[in-house]
Structure formats: structure tokens, C-alpha cells
Design an enzyme around this catalytic site. Structure first.
Site, PDB file in Angstrom:
ATOM      1  N   TRP A   1       0.897  -1.302  -0.113  1.00 31.73           N
ATOM      2  CA  TRP A   1      -0.166   0.027  -0.005  1.00 31.73           C
ATOM      3  C   TRP A   1       0.835   1.334   0.005  1.00 31.73           C
ATOM      4  O   TRP A   1       0.612   2.302  -0.857  1.00 31.73           O
ATOM      5  CB  TRP A   1      -0.847  -0.078   1.103  1.00 31.73           C
ATOM      6  CG  TRP A   1      -2.100  -0.914   1.199  1.00 31.73           C
ATOM      7  CD1 TRP A   1      -2.238  -1.979   0.078  1.00 31.73           C
ATOM      8  CD2 TRP A   1      -3.438  -0.762   1.647  1.00 31.73           C
ATOM      9  NE1 TRP A   1      -3.469  -2.455   0.268  1.00 31.73           N
ATOM     10  CE2 TRP A   1      -4.281  -1.778   1.272  1.00 31.73           C
ATOM     11  CE3 TRP A   1      -4.027   0.073   2.722  1.00 31.73           C
ATOM     12  CZ2 TRP A   1      -5.513  -1.927   1.641  1.00 31.73           C
ATOM     13  CZ3 TRP A   1      -5.258  -0.303   3.274  1.00 31.73           C
ATOM     14  CH2 TRP A   1      -6.050  -1.333   2.705  1.00 31.73           C
TER      15      TRP A   1
ATOM     16  N   ASP B   1       3.373  -3.078  18.133  1.00 36.24           N
ATOM     17  CA  ASP B   1       2.125  -3.448  18.219  1.00 36.24           C
ATOM     18  C   ASP B   1       1.317  -2.018  18.014  1.00 36.24           C
ATOM     19  O   ASP B   1       1.299  -1.225  19.184  1.00 36.24           O
ATOM     20  CB  ASP B   1       1.808  -4.331  19.451  1.00 36.24           C
ATOM     21  CG  ASP B   1       0.323  -5.132  19.446  1.00 36.24           C
ATOM     22  OD1 ASP B   1      -0.572  -4.321  18.653  1.00 36.24           O
ATOM     23  OD2 ASP B   1       0.378  -5.811  20.027  1.00 36.24           O
TER      24      ASP B   1
ATOM     25  N   LYS C   1      -9.656  -2.498   6.683  1.00 32.36           N
ATOM     26  CA  LYS C   1     -10.224  -3.792   6.397  1.00 32.36           C
ATOM     27  C   LYS C   1     -11.350  -4.113   7.422  1.00 32.36           C
ATOM     28  O   LYS C   1     -10.963  -4.302   8.490  1.00 32.36           O
ATOM     29  CB  LYS C   1      -9.103  -4.665   6.101  1.00 32.36           C
ATOM     30  CG  LYS C   1      -9.722  -6.323   6.061  1.00 32.36           C
ATOM     31  CD  LYS C   1      -8.550  -6.996   5.366  1.00 32.36           C
ATOM     32  CE  LYS C   1      -7.240  -7.162   6.294  1.00 32.36           C
ATOM     33  NZ  LYS C   1      -6.115  -7.755   5.253  1.00 32.36           N
TER      34      LYS C   1
HETATM   35  C1  LIG Z   1      -2.744  -8.058   5.049  1.00 36.25           C
HETATM   36  S1  LIG Z   1      -0.971  -7.541   5.849  1.00 36.25           S
HETATM   37  C2  LIG Z   1      -1.105  -5.872   4.986  1.00 36.25           C
HETATM   38  C3  LIG Z   1      -0.561  -5.724   3.821  1.00 36.25           C
HETATM   39  C4  LIG Z   1      -0.113  -4.342   3.158  1.00 36.25           C
HETATM   40  N1  LIG Z   1      -1.248  -3.595   3.241  1.00 36.25           N
HETATM   41  C5  LIG Z   1       0.355  -4.474   1.749  1.00 36.25           C
HETATM   42  O1  LIG Z   1      -0.114  -3.697   1.069  1.00 36.25           O
HETATM   43  O2  LIG Z   1       1.586  -4.796   2.059  1.00 36.25           O
HETATM   44  C6  LIG Z   1      -1.983  -7.068   7.435  1.00 36.25           C
HETATM   45  C7  LIG Z   1      -0.791  -6.673   8.435  1.00 36.25           C
HETATM   46  O3  LIG Z   1      -1.223  -6.410   9.724  1.00 36.25           O
HETATM   47  C8  LIG Z   1      -0.329  -6.440  10.797  1.00 36.25           C
HETATM   48  N2  LIG Z   1      -0.944  -6.364  11.866  1.00 36.25           N
HETATM   49  C9  LIG Z   1      -1.758  -7.266  12.533  1.00 36.25           C
HETATM   50  N3  LIG Z   1      -2.005  -6.903  13.850  1.00 36.25           N
HETATM   51  C10 LIG Z   1      -1.237  -5.837  13.901  1.00 36.25           C
HETATM   52  C11 LIG Z   1      -1.081  -4.982  15.161  1.00 36.25           C
HETATM   53  N4  LIG Z   1      -1.516  -5.171  16.302  1.00 36.25           N
HETATM   54  N5  LIG Z   1      -0.237  -3.926  15.234  1.00 36.25           N
HETATM   55  C12 LIG Z   1       0.419  -3.727  14.076  1.00 36.25           C
HETATM   56  N6  LIG Z   1       0.383  -4.586  12.924  1.00 36.25           N
HETATM   57  C13 LIG Z   1      -0.299  -5.483  12.765  1.00 36.25           C
HETATM   58  C14 LIG Z   1       0.231  -7.851  10.426  1.00 36.25           C
HETATM   59  O4  LIG Z   1       1.568  -8.255  11.027  1.00 36.25           O
HETATM   60  C15 LIG Z   1       0.235  -7.902   8.649  1.00 36.25           C
HETATM   61  O5  LIG Z   1       1.541  -7.616   8.351  1.00 36.25           O
END
Ligand SMILES: C[S@@+](CC[C@H](N)C(=O)[O-])C[C@H]1O[C@@H](n2cnc3c(N)ncnc32)[C@H](O)[C@@H]1O
Length: 221
Positions: free
Chosen positions: A77, A110, A174
Site C-alpha cells: 500500500w 504493536d 479492512k
Molecule cells: C494483510 S497485511 C497488510 C498488507 C499491506 N497492506 C500491503 O499492502 O503490503 C496485514 C498486516 O497487519 C499486521 N498487523 C496485525 N495486527 C497488528 C497490530 N496489532 N499492530 C500492527 N500491525 C498488525 C500484520 O502483521 C500484517 O503484516
């Protein structure tokens, strides 16, 4: 089908140490036109096209000067944003390491950590006009738990957007099938002029993800 009831094609690709589900994932990756396109276009993820499609349809990136990319890894993104809105200041956060992207500040932590919102705001140097969240919780296989955890992330992202957005700003996140839960939707309606849900073509049909697009932040928290 073979006598064992398994698809022989699947067995062929399964190999010794690969589970059937990871083999299925691999097969899908190999046949996925978006994966091929992402390679050709130099994007780190096929997810990049979801933002491309959301922007083509809702102009979510238009005029954005300060953007937050929640769940940035691996960075698709933000790569799209560097091309479409090169002047924007972008701050991303992820639990996972993200390879550097020129012009993007990346925090590896996080988002649910109490310190995260303050650190993001400090790096932005002003109110964001766009908060994006593509965060998804790691699934544990228990449907209700997975749903609650992902919706918890959406709520935290919405909270952050409402606390920090500049007037007229947008929030894109999302969400899971069934859309946004009623309480959150009511809250968003108070704060944004328009709220829509969309499933961009790049979002896999068999996945329950949708995107919430809230535009026209009214300000006045
Ligand atoms: C579907 S991926 C995102 C893809 C990204 N939009 C791209 O275009 O490359 C979802 C991401 O959310 C992150 N994520 C999930 N929970 C999170 C949190 N509590 N804090 C930070 N990141 C988090 C995951 O580690 C993962 O890398």
C-alpha cells in the site's frame, strides 16, 4: 481424484514436508494473476491492487498530505502511495519488520500498544488526512475468536482516526463480512459524511474481507 480421495495434482505439489493447506496456498499463488502482476510491477504484495482499486473508485488518496498505514507490512500500500501521492508524509506501523521504503517512516511495533498512537502522531508532525488500516489478526482457527480479534483492531483504528484526523479526512479499513458492527457503524456515522463498504476485485472471493470507506470527517471530537 485418486483412490485415496485426494486430488492427485495437489499431492504432486504437496511434497514430503508441505501440508495440504500450504500446498493449496502455493498453488493459488502460482495461478493468481494479481501475484504475477505484482511481480511485474515491483509491488511487494498483491494487496497493493486493493488500494489501487479503492483509490480508482473512491479517490481515497486524492489530496492526502499526511497518511497513516496501519499494518504496513510488507509494504504494497505504501509503495502505491509513493507513486500516487509522492508529496505525502507517510507513517506506517506493523508488528512485523518491513523492508525500508524511501520516503516512508516505519514503526515496528504493536498498534495496540498504548504508546503507538502517540509515536505515530509525533512522526506525522500534524493531523493525518487519511488513516488506512489493512490490519488482520493472526487467525487461531476459532471463528468467533478470529472475528473478535480482527474487529478489535478495526475499532482501535477507528478510534485513532476519530481522535487524530483533520477535518474532511478519510478512514479506510479492512473489515470482515457482515460489515462493520452496529455500534461502530453508528459512531462512524456521527463523525463522517459518507460511509461505504466495498470488496475490491483484488480481494479474493473466498475471503470474508471487505473494506470500509469513511469519508468527510466532520471534526469536533
Ligand atoms: C494483510 S497485511 C497488510 C498488507 C499491506 N497492506 C500491503 O499492502 O503490503 C496485514 C498486516 O497487519 C499486521 N498487523 C496485525 N495486527 C497488528 C497490530 N496489532 N499492530 C500492527 N500491525 C498488525 C500484520 O502483521 C500484517 O503484516
Amino acid at each position: 481424484m485418486s483412490r485415496s480421495g485426494k486430488d492427485p495434482h495437489e499431492r504432486l505439489k504437496s511434497g514430503k514436508n508441505r501440508s495440504v493447506s500450504s500446498s493449496r496456498w502455493l498453488q493459488r499463488q502460482l495461478n493468481d494473476p494479481y501475484v504475477k502482476q505484482a511481480k511485474a510491477d515491483g509491488y511487494r504484495s498483491r494487496a497493493a491492487y486493493k488500494l489501487v482499486e479503492l483509490d480508482d473508485r473512491f479517490a481515497v488518496l486524492r489530496g492526502a498530505k499526511r497518511v497513516v498505514d496501519l499494518g504496513i507490512a510488507p509494504g504494497g500500500w505504501s509503495q502505491v502511495m509513493r507513486q500516487r501521492i509522492p508529496q505525502a508524509r507517510i507513517v506506517g506501523i506493523d508488528l512485523l519488520p518491513t523492508q525500508a521504503i524511501e520516503g516512508v517512516v516505519i514503526l515496528e511495533m504493536d498498534f495496540m500498544d498504548d504508546a503507538a498512537p502517540g509515536l505515530i502522531s509525533a512522526e506525522l508532525g500534524g493531523a493525518p488526512d487519511l488513516v488506512l488500516s489493512d490490519m488482520a489478526a493472526n487467525t487461531v482457527g476459532h471463528k468467533q475468536t478470529d472475528h473478535l480479534r480482527t474487529m478489535g483492531l478495526v475499532e482501535a483504528a477507528a478510534d485513532f482516526a476519530i481522535q487524530t484526523l483533520a477535518p474532511k479526512g478519510s478512514f479506510v479499513a479492512k473489515v470482515l463480512a457482515g460489515g462493520t458492527d452496529a455500534a461502530l457503524l453508528a459512531l462512524l456515522k456521527q463523525h463522517f459524511t459518507t460511509i461505504k463498504h466495498a470488496k475490491p476485485p483484488a480481494s479474493r472471493k473466498d475471503s470474508s474481507e471487505w473494506y470500509l470507506i469513511a469519508q468527510g470527517f466532520k471534526g469536533g471530537r
